[in-house]
Design a protein around this motif. Structure first.
Motif, PDB file in Angstrom:
ATOM      1  N   ARG A 223       0.883  -1.170   0.000  1.00 52.86           N
ATOM      2  CA  ARG A 223       0.000   0.000   0.000  1.00 52.86           C
ATOM      3  C   ARG A 223       0.919   1.217   0.000  1.00 52.86           C
ATOM      4  NH1 ARG A 223      -5.533   0.791   1.612  1.00 52.86           N
ATOM      5  NH2 ARG A 223      -5.970   3.025   1.780  1.00 52.86           N
ATOM      6  N   THR A 224       1.160   1.761  -1.166  1.00 50.35           N
ATOM      7  CA  THR A 224       2.191   2.787  -1.321  1.00 50.35           C
ATOM      8  C   THR A 224       1.757   4.109  -0.686  1.00 50.35           C
ATOM      9  OG1 THR A 224       1.298   3.311  -3.513  1.00 50.35           O
ATOM     10  CG2 THR A 224       3.154   1.764  -3.405  1.00 50.35           C
ATOM     11  N   PRO A 225       2.743   4.937  -0.296  1.00 50.84           N
ATOM     12  CA  PRO A 225       2.399   6.207   0.352  1.00 50.84           C
ATOM     13  C   PRO A 225       1.647   7.162  -0.576  1.00 50.84           C
ATOM     14  CG  PRO A 225       4.711   5.634   0.725  1.00 50.84           C
ATOM     15  CD  PRO A 225       4.194   4.695  -0.319  1.00 50.84           C
ATOM     16  N   THR A 226       0.691   7.851  -0.012  1.00 54.34           N
ATOM     17  CA  THR A 226       0.017   8.975  -0.660  1.00 54.34           C
ATOM     18  C   THR A 226       0.336  10.192   0.192  1.00 54.34           C
ATOM     19  OG1 THR A 226      -1.777   7.554  -1.446  1.00 54.34           O
ATOM     20  CG2 THR A 226      -2.212   9.922  -1.372  1.00 54.34           C
ATOM     21  N   VAL A 227       1.181  11.096  -0.328  1.00 53.30           N
ATOM     22  CA  VAL A 227       1.747  12.138   0.526  1.00 53.30           C
ATOM     23  C   VAL A 227       1.632  13.519  -0.112  1.00 53.30           C
ATOM     24  CG1 VAL A 227       3.366  10.597   1.682  1.00 53.30           C
ATOM     25  CG2 VAL A 227       4.063  11.725  -0.431  1.00 53.30           C
ATOM     26  N   PRO A 228       1.354  14.556   0.682  1.00 47.59           N
ATOM     27  CA  PRO A 228       1.486  15.926   0.168  1.00 47.59           C
ATOM     28  C   PRO A 228       2.953  16.176  -0.179  1.00 47.59           C
ATOM     29  CG  PRO A 228       0.333  15.879   2.283  1.00 47.59           C
ATOM     30  CD  PRO A 228       0.939  14.530   2.097  1.00 47.59           C
ATOM     31  N   SER A 229       3.192  16.903  -1.267  1.00 49.64           N
ATOM     32  CA  SER A 229       4.563  17.221  -1.673  1.00 49.64           C
ATOM     33  C   SER A 229       4.798  18.717  -1.596  1.00 49.64           C
ATOM     34  CB  SER A 229       4.832  16.739  -3.099  1.00 49.64           C
ATOM     35  OG  SER A 229       6.125  17.148  -3.521  1.00 49.64           O
ATOM     36  N   PRO A 230       5.425  19.187  -0.516  1.00 55.25           N
ATOM     37  CA  PRO A 230       5.730  20.618  -0.428  1.00 55.25           C
ATOM     38  C   PRO A 230       6.606  21.091  -1.584  1.00 55.25           C
ATOM     39  CG  PRO A 230       6.008  19.554   1.705  1.00 55.25           C
ATOM     40  CD  PRO A 230       5.821  18.460   0.707  1.00 55.25           C
ATOM     41  N   GLY A 231       7.546  20.232  -2.018  1.00 57.24           N
ATOM     42  CA  GLY A 231       8.436  20.625  -3.106  1.00 57.24           C
ATOM     43  C   GLY A 231       7.689  20.838  -4.407  1.00 57.24           C
ATOM     44  N   LEU A 232       6.817  19.913  -4.766  1.00 55.00           N
ATOM     45  CA  LEU A 232       6.044  20.061  -6.000  1.00 55.00           C
ATOM     46  C   LEU A 232       5.009  21.157  -5.880  1.00 55.00           C
ATOM     47  CD1 LEU A 232       5.482  16.347  -7.089  1.00 55.00           C
ATOM     48  CD2 LEU A 232       7.180  17.972  -7.957  1.00 55.00           C
ATOM     49  N   SER A 233       4.446  21.331  -4.697  1.00 56.59           N
ATOM     50  CA  SER A 233       3.487  22.421  -4.494  1.00 56.59           C
ATOM     51  C   SER A 233       4.162  23.764  -4.717  1.00 56.59           C
ATOM     52  CB  SER A 233       2.890  22.342  -3.087  1.00 56.59           C
ATOM     53  OG  SER A 233       2.173  21.131  -2.909  1.00 56.59           O
ATOM     54  N   GLY A 234       5.390  23.906  -4.211  1.00 56.55           N
ATOM     55  CA  GLY A 234       6.128  25.144  -4.431  1.00 56.55           C
ATOM     56  C   GLY A 234       6.493  25.339  -5.889  1.00 56.55           C
ATOM     57  N   LEU A 235       6.852  24.251  -6.564  1.00 57.12           N
ATOM     58  CA  LEU A 235       7.238  24.328  -7.973  1.00 57.12           C
ATOM     59  C   LEU A 235       6.057  24.726  -8.855  1.00 57.12           C
ATOM     60  CD1 LEU A 235       9.443  23.707 -10.179  1.00 57.12           C
ATOM     61  CD2 LEU A 235       8.479  21.386 -10.242  1.00 57.12           C
ATOM     62  N   LEU A 236       4.892  24.137  -8.607  1.00 58.98           N
ATOM     63  CA  LEU A 236       3.735  24.346  -9.478  1.00 58.98           C
ATOM     64  C   LEU A 236       2.801  25.452  -9.005  1.00 58.98           C
ATOM     65  CD1 LEU A 236       2.854  20.608 -10.286  1.00 58.98           C
ATOM     66  CD2 LEU A 236       4.142  22.216 -11.695  1.00 58.98           C
ATOM     67  N   GLY A 237       2.918  25.843  -7.749  1.00 57.61           N
ATOM     68  CA  GLY A 237       2.099  26.937  -7.240  1.00 57.61           C
ATOM     69  C   GLY A 237       0.695  26.528  -6.831  1.00 57.61           C
ATOM     70  N   VAL A 238       0.440  25.226  -6.740  1.00 56.49           N
ATOM     71  CA  VAL A 238      -0.840  24.717  -6.248  1.00 56.49           C
ATOM     72  C   VAL A 238      -0.546  23.524  -5.343  1.00 56.49           C
ATOM     73  CG1 VAL A 238      -2.089  25.443  -8.325  1.00 56.49           C
ATOM     74  CG2 VAL A 238      -1.197  23.102  -8.165  1.00 56.49           C
ATOM     75  N   GLU A 239      -1.540  23.096  -4.578  1.00 55.85           N
ATOM     76  CA  GLU A 239      -1.340  21.936  -3.713  1.00 55.85           C
ATOM     77  C   GLU A 239      -1.201  20.667  -4.551  1.00 55.85           C
ATOM     78  OE1 GLU A 239      -4.272  21.543  -0.670  1.00 55.85           O
ATOM     79  OE2 GLU A 239      -4.215  23.670  -0.150  1.00 55.85           O
ATOM     80  N   VAL A 240      -0.158  19.892  -4.228  1.00 52.86           N
ATOM     81  CA  VAL A 240       0.106  18.656  -4.969  1.00 52.86           C
ATOM     82  C   VAL A 240       0.234  17.497  -3.993  1.00 52.86           C
ATOM     83  CG1 VAL A 240       1.661  17.433  -6.538  1.00 52.86           C
ATOM     84  CG2 VAL A 240       1.291  19.903  -6.820  1.00 52.86           C
ATOM     85  N   THR A 241      -0.463  16.417  -4.288  1.00 47.61           N
ATOM     86  CA  THR A 241      -0.337  15.157  -3.552  1.00 47.61           C
ATOM     87  C   THR A 241       0.200  14.107  -4.511  1.00 47.61           C
ATOM     88  OG1 THR A 241      -2.178  15.674  -2.075  1.00 47.61           O
ATOM     89  CG2 THR A 241      -1.584  13.357  -2.294  1.00 47.61           C
ATOM     90  N   ALA A 242       1.174  13.327  -4.065  1.00 52.13           N
ATOM     91  CA  ALA A 242       1.788  12.303  -4.912  1.00 52.13           C
ATOM     92  C   ALA A 242       1.449  10.912  -4.385  1.00 52.13           C
ATOM     93  CB  ALA A 242       3.297  12.484  -4.957  1.00 52.13           C
ATOM     94  N   LYS A 243       0.994  10.049  -5.278  1.00 55.10           N
ATOM     95  CA  LYS A 243       0.789   8.630  -4.980  1.00 55.10           C
ATOM     96  C   LYS A 243       2.029   7.899  -5.490  1.00 55.10           C
ATOM     97  CE  LYS A 243      -1.483   4.764  -4.062  1.00 55.10           C
ATOM     98  NZ  LYS A 243      -1.360   4.208  -2.692  1.00 55.10           N
ATOM     99  N   LEU A 244       2.849   7.389  -4.576  1.00 57.13           N
ATOM    100  CA  LEU A 244       4.207   6.950  -4.907  1.00 57.13           C
ATOM    101  C   LEU A 244       4.237   5.480  -5.306  1.00 57.13           C
ATOM    102  CD1 LEU A 244       6.177   8.912  -2.166  1.00 57.13           C
ATOM    103  CD2 LEU A 244       5.745   9.554  -4.552  1.00 57.13           C
ATOM    104  N   GLU A 245       3.699   5.198  -6.494  1.00 59.31           N
ATOM    105  CA  GLU A 245       3.703   3.816  -6.978  1.00 59.31           C
ATOM    106  C   GLU A 245       5.086   3.334  -7.407  1.00 59.31           C
ATOM    107  OE1 GLU A 245       1.353   1.005  -7.421  1.00 59.31           O
ATOM    108  OE2 GLU A 245       0.928   2.199  -5.653  1.00 59.31           O
ATOM    109  N   LEU A 246       6.047   4.236  -7.539  1.00 60.03           N
ATOM    110  CA  LEU A 246       7.407   3.796  -7.818  1.00 60.03           C
ATOM    111  C   LEU A 246       8.013   3.052  -6.625  1.00 60.03           C
ATOM    112  CD1 LEU A 246       9.822   6.891  -7.755  1.00 60.03           C
ATOM    113  CD2 LEU A 246       7.750   6.642  -6.402  1.00 60.03           C
TER     114      LEU A 246
END
Length: 321
Positions: free
Chosen positions: A22-45
């Motif tokens: 059951r892979t992590p589903t996590v808020p990504s502060p780094g991607l949120s800062g990069l894109l300027g909106v809230e980003v959540t990543a589902k880490l299937e890698l």
């Protein structure tokens, strides 16, 4: 048109529990800062075998009859499905044959062989599908990478977990090869979070789904993208039906931007991805342009089976060093 149901996806989740992460589903502060909106990543890698493909593969393997298991299984793959089938079949004490085009990453070939699979190489992905089909008629049990409702339901467990574990989302982006992952994720989200838009993402030279949507059904395409794991020569009627019914739009991005996206994911999200996942970032920028700064994005980071040498070569090729 018969689409995979939430009941089938929930059954698949019960079937694969204990076999997959059951892979992590996590808020990504780094991607949120990069894109300027809230980003959540589902880490299937971080899934077993390095991609979401373990889910559909083991769901299918566990559904086989004793006779089908005893015959051994065969699959065609651009890399990740083959790895998943080889590893999961070995875990279930089944013999596997994997057919890959010579363009598949050398690491994927080695990994499948190391897991005990017989690997057959062909000159193209189309020839790989043809050989796998012939081996199926000769007695091996086919495990198709996407044209199978059991496999789609297995991949749909990604969407089930995302729906359960993520905060508020407006838009979810999912990469498309043959369309099994996006079909399953979209089916799960339509049932659990019906207001969320799902966007598919392809790379130029691996545009089987977007071409199908224009044509009104599956068509064969010439594959030229470096993203071998997205390089299906055609989608299936089953995945086409799911995408045409459930997905907002399929976006196509250049290989160069997919590689840049992988570099940005490494720098800003601290995850090592293949271009099949890197393509999500340039697509995310286009989604934000469409829906506005209030977007809350979910990214299904589908796989990380690229080597340092692969990434260095692609970066040099596209002048991204």
């Amino acid at each position: 048109m018969s689409l995979v149901t939430i009941t089938e996806i929930e059954a698949a989740a019960r079937r694969v529990a204990g076999h997959v992460v059951r892979t992590p589903t996590v808020p990504s502060p780094g991607l949120s800062g990069l894109l300027g909106v809230e980003v959540t990543a589902k880490l299937e890698l971080l899934q077993r075998t390095g991609s979401f493909k373990a889910r559909g593969a083991v769901a299918k393997l566990l559904s086989l009859t004793p006779a089908e298991r005893a015959a051994g299984v065969v699959a065609v793959s651009g890399g990740n499905h083959g790895i998943a089938l080889a590893v999961m079949a070995a875990a279930l004490d089944m013999k596997a044959t994997v057919v890959m085009p010579r363009s598949a990453p050398a690491r994927s070939v080695r990994t499948a062989e190391d897991a005990g699979a017989v690997v057959r190489l062909t000159d193209s992905m189309a020839e790989a599908f043809a050989l796998a089909e012939r081996l199926g008629t000769e007695g091996l049990t086919p495990v198709h990478p996407f044209d199978d409702p059991v496999v789609i339901a297995g991949q749909g467990t990604v969407g089930l977990e995302l729906a359960d574990d993520a905060g508020e989302l407006t838009d979810v982006l999912v990469s498309i090869g043959g369309g099994g992952l996006v079909s399953g994720v979209a089916a799960a989200l339509r049932a659990r979070r019906p207001d969320v838009r799902v966007w598919g993402v392809e790379t130029e030279g691996a545009e089987a789904m977007s071409r199908a949507l224009v044509a009104g059904g599956p068509v064969r395409v010439e594959v030229s993208s470096i993203s071998s794991t997205l390089s299906a020569p055609a989608v299936s009627r089953l995945t086409y039906d799911h995408v045409s019914a459930l997905v907002t739009e399929v976006l196509v991005v250049p290989d160069r931007e997919a590689v840049r996206g992988s570099l940005e994911l490494a720098e800003h999200a601290k995850v090592w991805t293949e271009p099949a996942a890197g393509c999500l970032l340039p697509a995310a920028r286009r989604v934000i342009e469409r829906v506005g700064p209030g977007a809350r994005l979910g990214l299904v980071v589908c796989g990380g089976n690229a080597t340092v040498a692969d990434m260095a070569a692609w970066s040099a090729r596209f002048g991204l060093e």
